[in-house]
Design an enzyme around this catalytic site. Sequence first.
Site, PDB file in Angstrom:
ATOM      1  CE  LYS A   1      34.083  16.626   2.429  1.00 51.71           C
ATOM      2  NZ  LYS A   1      35.207  16.419   1.499  1.00 51.71           N
TER       3      LYS A   1
ATOM      4  CE1 TYR B   1      33.749  15.200   5.606  1.00 55.34           C
ATOM      5  CE2 TYR B   1      31.391  14.778   5.474  1.00 55.34           C
ATOM      6  CZ  TYR B   1      32.685  14.571   5.005  1.00 55.34           C
ATOM      7  OH  TYR B   1      32.888  13.736   3.937  1.00 55.34           O
TER       8      TYR B   1
END
Length: 246
Positions: free
Chosen positions: A161, A157
Amino acid sequence: MRDFTGKVALVTGGSRGIGAAVVKQFASQGADVAVVYAGNQELAEALCAQCAADYGVKAIAYRCDVADFAAVKDTVNQVKKDFGSVDILVNNAGITQDGLLAMMKQEAFDRVLDVDLKGAFHFIRHCTGLFLRKKAGAIINVASVSGLIGNAGQANYSAAKAGLIGLTKAVAKELAPKGITCNAVAPGFVATDMTKDLEGQDNVLLAAIPLGRMGQPEEVAEAVAFLAQSPYITGEVLRVDGGIAM
């Protein structure tokens, strides 16, 4: 009061959480909304019905796997047929498949990057032609403070991002000469289904938030709307995190 009357906002991951708050924010200020969702048709269509009833705008739901390049192209083409064009693109679709790096499966890493990073690229890629023809447009990518400071147990993640932030800056530089802006918001811990397991816990990350609370989806949506109507801001990453990443 902002006025998006006559504008069309396409929001991915738009059926719940931050995405639903963004949809309502734009609809309440006059924008027609294209709500892209992954799985819950009933929820997406209920949101569209609410926007139409409460704000008198046009709202249509589209089911699409954002990780599928061809499916995104088809979705954008259908949105163009239904609405005529797109003025604002909000790449909010995202998933988590958390786990410690030493035990993370390749499939978990790949899937999170495919949805959270490549999904944004796919929509930017297929909407850019619409923006170029109008010589105008606003792209807002929903990143995360995890992409700025990292988070243990979220290697996939955080990487996705962080990549989204890099994509934002590259797109901003490339499209700025055509009058198109591209920015990102970086939420911290926001009260959604994705973070519900953290609420009420003695969590060291929650304790580290200077403002002392989790954020609300509407607070992120407000930042998204601000960037959508800020023609002299581009390539920016606006943290909405209670100060946790300062």
